[in-house]
Design an enzyme around this catalytic site. Structure first.
Site, PDB file in Angstrom:
ATOM      1  N   GLU A 130      37.094  48.038  32.027  1.00 42.89           N
ATOM      2  CA  GLU A 130      36.711  47.258  33.215  1.00 42.89           C
ATOM      3  C   GLU A 130      37.904  47.174  34.163  1.00 42.89           C
ATOM      4  O   GLU A 130      39.034  47.074  33.720  1.00 42.89           O
ATOM      5  CB  GLU A 130      36.397  45.801  32.829  1.00 42.89           C
ATOM      6  CG  GLU A 130      35.170  45.603  32.021  1.00 42.89           C
ATOM      7  CD  GLU A 130      35.057  44.145  31.552  1.00 42.89           C
ATOM      8  OE1 GLU A 130      35.753  43.266  32.100  1.00 42.89           O
ATOM      9  OE2 GLU A 130      34.273  43.903  30.644  1.00 42.89           O
ATOM     10  N   LYS A 132      40.690  45.568  36.238  1.00 42.15           N
ATOM     11  CA  LYS A 132      41.401  44.306  36.081  1.00 42.15           C
ATOM     12  C   LYS A 132      41.633  43.751  37.473  1.00 42.15           C
ATOM     13  O   LYS A 132      42.441  44.260  38.241  1.00 42.15           O
ATOM     14  CB  LYS A 132      42.724  44.538  35.365  1.00 42.15           C
ATOM     15  CG  LYS A 132      43.488  43.256  35.108  1.00 42.15           C
ATOM     16  CD  LYS A 132      44.690  43.537  34.216  1.00 42.15           C
ATOM     17  CE  LYS A 132      45.465  42.279  33.907  1.00 42.15           C
ATOM     18  NZ  LYS A 132      45.963  41.583  35.099  1.00 42.15           N
ATOM     19  N   ASP A 134      42.846  41.562  40.448  1.00 47.03           N
ATOM     20  CA  ASP A 134      44.095  40.853  40.667  1.00 47.03           C
ATOM     21  C   ASP A 134      43.795  39.601  41.470  1.00 47.03           C
ATOM     22  O   ASP A 134      43.881  39.580  42.685  1.00 47.03           O
ATOM     23  CB  ASP A 134      45.079  41.751  41.412  1.00 47.03           C
ATOM     24  CG  ASP A 134      46.499  41.251  41.236  1.00 47.03           C
ATOM     25  OD1 ASP A 134      46.717  40.391  40.367  1.00 47.03           O
ATOM     26  OD2 ASP A 134      47.376  41.719  41.961  1.00 47.03           O
ATOM     27  N   TYR A 241      33.522  38.171  33.887  1.00 55.37           N
ATOM     28  CA  TYR A 241      33.653  39.227  32.889  1.00 55.37           C
ATOM     29  C   TYR A 241      33.666  38.732  31.458  1.00 55.37           C
ATOM     30  O   TYR A 241      33.817  39.528  30.535  1.00 55.37           O
ATOM     31  CB  TYR A 241      34.915  40.047  33.148  1.00 55.37           C
ATOM     32  CG  TYR A 241      36.168  39.191  33.232  1.00 55.37           C
ATOM     33  CD1 TYR A 241      36.704  38.853  34.468  1.00 55.37           C
ATOM     34  CD2 TYR A 241      36.775  38.692  32.087  1.00 55.37           C
ATOM     35  CE1 TYR A 241      37.828  38.054  34.558  1.00 55.37           C
ATOM     36  CE2 TYR A 241      37.893  37.893  32.174  1.00 55.37           C
ATOM     37  CZ  TYR A 241      38.420  37.572  33.401  1.00 55.37           C
ATOM     38  OH  TYR A 241      39.524  36.769  33.487  1.00 55.37           O
ATOM     39  N   LYS A 329      48.205  48.573  32.988  1.00 55.10           N
ATOM     40  CA  LYS A 329      48.665  48.276  34.346  1.00 55.10           C
ATOM     41  C   LYS A 329      48.993  49.567  35.084  1.00 55.10           C
ATOM     42  O   LYS A 329      49.719  50.412  34.563  1.00 55.10           O
ATOM     43  CB  LYS A 329      49.926  47.404  34.291  1.00 55.10           C
ATOM     44  CG  LYS A 329      49.696  46.026  33.685  1.00 55.10           C
ATOM     45  CD  LYS A 329      49.297  45.018  34.748  1.00 55.10           C
ATOM     46  CE  LYS A 329      49.114  43.630  34.207  1.00 55.10           C
ATOM     47  NZ  LYS A 329      50.158  42.693  34.593  1.00 55.10           N
ATOM     48  N   CYS A 423      60.665  38.222  76.168  1.00 53.80           N
ATOM     49  CA  CYS A 423      59.412  38.822  75.718  1.00 53.80           C
ATOM     50  C   CYS A 423      59.328  40.272  76.181  1.00 53.80           C
ATOM     51  O   CYS A 423      59.503  40.551  77.363  1.00 53.80           O
ATOM     52  CB  CYS A 423      58.241  38.023  76.277  1.00 53.80           C
ATOM     53  SG  CYS A 423      56.673  38.819  75.981  1.00 53.80           S
ATOM     54  N   CYS A 441      56.931  34.055  72.522  1.00 52.94           N
ATOM     55  CA  CYS A 441      57.050  34.119  73.972  1.00 52.94           C
ATOM     56  C   CYS A 441      56.595  32.757  74.498  1.00 52.94           C
ATOM     57  O   CYS A 441      55.602  32.212  74.051  1.00 52.94           O
ATOM     58  CB  CYS A 441      56.140  35.228  74.509  1.00 52.94           C
ATOM     59  SG  CYS A 441      55.895  35.117  76.281  1.00 52.94           S
ATOM     60  N   CYS A 446      51.115  35.000  78.964  1.00 61.62           N
ATOM     61  CA  CYS A 446      51.698  36.307  78.660  1.00 61.62           C
ATOM     62  C   CYS A 446      50.579  37.340  78.491  1.00 61.62           C
ATOM     63  O   CYS A 446      49.625  37.103  77.765  1.00 61.62           O
ATOM     64  CB  CYS A 446      52.532  36.217  77.383  1.00 61.62           C
ATOM     65  SG  CYS A 446      53.186  37.814  76.869  1.00 61.62           S
TER      66      CYS A 446
HETATM   67  P1  AMP Z   1      47.884  38.930  33.043  1.00 54.86           P
HETATM   68  O1  AMP Z   1      47.633  37.844  34.061  1.00 54.86           O
HETATM   69  O2  AMP Z   1      48.697  40.058  33.584  1.00 54.86           O
HETATM   70  O3  AMP Z   1      48.365  38.363  31.740  1.00 54.86           O
HETATM   71  O4  AMP Z   1      46.485  39.612  32.731  1.00 54.86           O
HETATM   72  C1  AMP Z   1      45.475  38.921  32.095  1.00 54.86           C
HETATM   73  C2  AMP Z   1      44.527  38.386  33.107  1.00 54.86           C
HETATM   74  O5  AMP Z   1      43.780  39.405  33.734  1.00 54.86           O
HETATM   75  C3  AMP Z   1      43.461  37.536  32.485  1.00 54.86           C
HETATM   76  O6  AMP Z   1      43.932  36.276  32.243  1.00 54.86           O
HETATM   77  C4  AMP Z   1      42.407  37.544  33.550  1.00 54.86           C
HETATM   78  O7  AMP Z   1      42.642  36.475  34.446  1.00 54.86           O
HETATM   79  C5  AMP Z   1      42.661  38.805  34.331  1.00 54.86           C
HETATM   80  N1  AMP Z   1      41.536  39.730  34.392  1.00 54.86           N
HETATM   81  C6  AMP Z   1      41.130  40.357  35.507  1.00 54.86           C
HETATM   82  N2  AMP Z   1      40.093  41.150  35.295  1.00 54.86           N
HETATM   83  C7  AMP Z   1      39.802  41.043  33.985  1.00 54.86           C
HETATM   84  C8  AMP Z   1      38.813  41.637  33.163  1.00 54.86           C
HETATM   85  N3  AMP Z   1      37.928  42.510  33.635  1.00 54.86           N
HETATM   86  N4  AMP Z   1      38.801  41.287  31.873  1.00 54.86           N
HETATM   87  C9  AMP Z   1      39.721  40.409  31.376  1.00 54.86           C
HETATM   88  N5  AMP Z   1      40.667  39.841  32.110  1.00 54.86           N
HETATM   89  C10 AMP Z   1      40.727  40.149  33.407  1.00 54.86           C
HETATM   90 ZN    ZN Z   2      55.356  37.251  77.025  1.00 51.70          ZN
END
Ligand code: AMP
Ligand code: ZN
Length: 688
Positions: A130, A132, A134, A241, A329, A423, A441, A446
């Site tokens: 899946e 991950k 951010d 998830y 990662k 400016c 500015c 402007c």
């Molecule tokens: P880390 O924050 O680097 O420790 O990575 C773990 C975190 O990834 C988990 O705590 C989740 O918040 C996040 N995460 C994002 N997508 C997923 C996913 N598909 N499955 C599990 N964890 C995920």
């Molecule tokens: Zn200006």
């Protein structure tokens, strides 16, 4: 996938081969650094180092602790998950610990993980890969199918209660599609799509606020707001998830689990794929390493999970992560290039932004030739000079930024950069106010500001004026045809066709698009005005609350903050905006130009309707409706329907084969609408 660990860690001695005192010192140092970096990351949402560096430090400390357990601190960050709950939100204990994930950086890590599964007695176990996300990790509770509460991960045991804020997340169901689930606690990740992240940072840059380092910090910062309206304005999304706890359903595999969440109406990521063995998993990781740049949201890796849920018990968990999953990662993508010049531009609020013009270089799926340098402080801190060799990367996979200067490549010809005192657009003095990072500015008129204002005004989510893009705005300004957005509504065809590269057809189209925008719902106009902090969402909330713009302009702070989703920040900024005489003049000019300034609020007296007090004249045959029926609808909406065009006419409703009324209306500058546009106006537009 090559091995990244060695290249990054070559300076560090191997844990097993040093004097005890050295090990102890190195471990203490690592622990202290990690502690400092995690406070910045988790509690202040403002990281000091990249995620990758952070992961490597944590990994290094883990290795030292394995070799020297006697020196490992009881509260070592390697034994904790994430950050602590912060005092501003009520603590909320999780039903079961929300664990983190062990990281994998290369093929060897993934093979090792897979062998552990096999050693636990599983034969050819299938993995679900899946994306991950951010973002910010959340636990969300539904009782009998109804949204009840939400908490951040916090330290994994106790999180922060963010129920009100999470309720504003786009796509989060208030009600599940099945009501036969007495209790469901799901785990997901709240995130900000890349585009919104870019816009949010651009806005913050303009406002002189500190920027979010990446979408994750933007998501965390947006959820952990005391004012849910601010959260709502950020456009957060979520993917779920995992199930923390569930009564009423028991998926047997991760695939079934995702299918169940999907069926319940919870957003899930559809890029998950079942992989049979390491080779397949790696092929998919390679595919996603490429594809990630084309996704509308940022992912920082892929999670590999043992698909069969029953078998997970055989592996168990450490205090920090489950042994049946691993997070791969992505390698950080950076490129080296040269800063050819540093150029300053002026934005909508007058903020001066320095941009590095780079020797074009390929990075993460595109060619980069510009990187924002944000402000003078950032340039000073990184000591970026014109002519420098620099390392660049994309923040949140989208915004190119300079990571650092390759000082060793300097030859002495590099030039220091200084913010201009005047400016670059209008020559007015530039100031930097206390507490702000941005230089501005001082000229309220402007031309650079006007340019940005008009571009914003015409943009799709604002007034949606087709054909009025940046290049055309430039032309209009250069020819002095517009001095504020109200002037757009007085443009004449001859003026446009006199411009270079402007044909009759494009002039007609542009005028028609401008014309059409007069009847936009008030929500769009409120957003288009560019009032600080009033985004699309706030525009809609305000337009739904007030009967018209006059009622909004008359509202005081108290009345504004009493509106659901409007907090003190937005309210204050609205008051400031309308307190300025120039802005009031602008509103009057827009009113004269015939823009729709009516909100969608119903007053106490029977509903006066969208056209209350307006005079409409009908000309020609309307498609799909009898004239009398149309008349009745207009009157029901509060309009007066008159037979002839005069100065008091607000709208000419135009059908096929119109008579002389059209000419008259055009002469008088009266808004001309066709039936579909009129319907949109009657119905307050379907876009809310
Ligand atoms: P880390 O924050 O680097 O420790 O990575 C773990 C975190 O990834 C988990 O705590 C989740 O918040 C996040 N995460 C994002 N997508 C997923 C996913 N598909 N499955 C599990 N964890 C995920
Ligand atoms: Zn200006």
């Amino acid at each position: 996938m090559e091995d990244r660990k060695n290249t990054q860690q070559q300076a560090v001695a191997l844990p097993g081969e040093v004097e005890p005192e050295l090990a102890r010192r190195r471990m203490a140092q690592l622990q202290q650094d990690i502690e400092r970096f995690s406070v910045a990351y988790y509690e202040q949402d403002a990281p000091l180092v990249s995620d990758h560096e952070f992961d490597l430090l944590l990994r290094e400390l883990t290795a030292w602790e394995a070799a020297w357990p006697q020196f490992a601190a009881a509260d070592s960050p390697t034994r904790r998950v994430g950050g602590r709950a912060v005092a501003k939100f009520a603590p909320r204990r999780h039903a079961a610990p929300l664990l983190s994930l062990e990281n994998a950086f290369d093929t060897a890590d993934i093979s090792a993980f897979y062998s552990r599964l096999e050693k636990a007695g599983l034969s050819a176990p299938a993995l679900l890969a899946e994306p991950k996300m951010d973002g910010l990790s959340l636990a969300v509770t539904y009782e009998n199918g109804v949204y009840r509460s939400a908490a951040t991960r916090g330290d994994g045991i106790t999180g922060e209660d963010v129920t009100a804020n999470v309720a504003t997340i786009h796509g989060l169901p208030r009600q599940l599609r099945r009501s036969d689930i007495p209790l469901l606690i799901v785990r997901g990740e709240a995130y900000i799509p890349k585009q919104l992240f870019v816009a949010l940072n651009a806005e913050r840059e303009e406002a002189g606020e500190t920027l979010f380092a990446n979408p994750r910090n933007a998501a965390a910062g947006s959820i952990r707001q005391l004012d849910p309206a601010v959260t709502a304005s950020r456009g957060l999304h979520v993917f779920f998830y995992d199930i923390v706890s569930c009564e009423g359903a028991q998926p047997a595999s991760q695939q079934e689990l995702l299918a169940l969440l999907d069926e319940l109406g919870l957003p899930v990521n559809h890029e998950a794929r079942l992989c049979h063995g390491v080779t397949e998993a790696e092929a998919y990781l390679a595919e996603m390493t490429e594809k990630r740049h084309r996704l509308p949201y940022d992912i920082d890796g892929m999670v590999l999970k043992l698909n069969d849920i029953a078998s997970r018990a055989r592996l168990g968990s450490t205090s920090k992560y489950p042994r049946w999953a691993i997070a791969y990662k992505f390698p950080p993508e950076q490129a080296e290039t040269v800063v050819e010049d540093i150029v300053v531009s002026v934005g909508r609020t007058g903020a001066l932004t320095p941009t590095a013009w780079l020797q074009p270089v390929a990075l993460a799926g595109s060619t980069i030739s510009r990187a924002t340098l944000h402000n003078e402080d950032n340039i000073r801190e990184k000591d970026i000079r014109i002519g420098d060799h620099v390392l660049i990367q994309k923040a949140g996979d989208v915004i190119p930024e300079v990571v650092r200067v390759l000082i060793e490549k300097r030859d002495g010809s590099e030039q220091l950069f200084a913010m201009p005192q005047q400016c670059p657009q209008c020559g007015s003095p530039v100031v930097r106010r206390d507490g702000e990072a941005a230089h501005r500015c001082t000229n309220a008129h402007c031309p650079a500001r006007l340019y940005e204002q008009i571009v914003h005004f015409a943009a799709k989510p604002a007034m949606d004026i087709d054909g009025l893009g940046p290049a055309v705005v430039r032309q209009l300004l250069d020819a002095s045809l517009v001095h504020d957005v109200a002037d757009l509504y007085h443009l004449q065809q001859e003026q446009l066709t006199a411009l270079p590269r402007f044909g009759v057809k494009s002039a007609e189209n542009l005028l028609a698009a401008i014309e059409k925008s007069r009847t936009n719902p008030l929500s769009r106009l409120l957003f288009a005005l560019g009032i600080r902090h009033v985004g699309e969402r706030a525009g809609k909330v305000l337009a739904a609350h007030f009967a018209d713009i006059d009622a909004l302009m008359a509202a005081d702070q108290e009345e504004l903050v009493a509106i659901d989703e409007i907090g003190a920040v937005i309210a204050g900024s609205i008051i400031d905006y309308f307190a300025q005489p120039a802005n009031r003049v602008l509103i009057e000019r827009l009113r004269e130009a015939g823009l729709n300034l009516r909100g969608e609020a119903r007053s106490d007296a029977a509903r006066p309707g969208a056209l209350h007090g307006r005079t409409v004249v009908i000309s020609g045959t309307l498609p799909g409706i009898e004239r009398d029926a149309a008349k009745a609808r207009l009157e029901a909406a509060g309009a007066k329907v008159s037979g002839s065009v005069s100065r008091r006419t607000d709208y000419l409703l135009l059908g096929e084969n119109p008579g002389s009324k059209l000419e008259k209306a055009q002469e008088l500058g009266i808004a001309v609408l066709d039936w579909p546009s009129m319907l949109a106006l009657l119905e307050g537009d379907g876009d809310a």
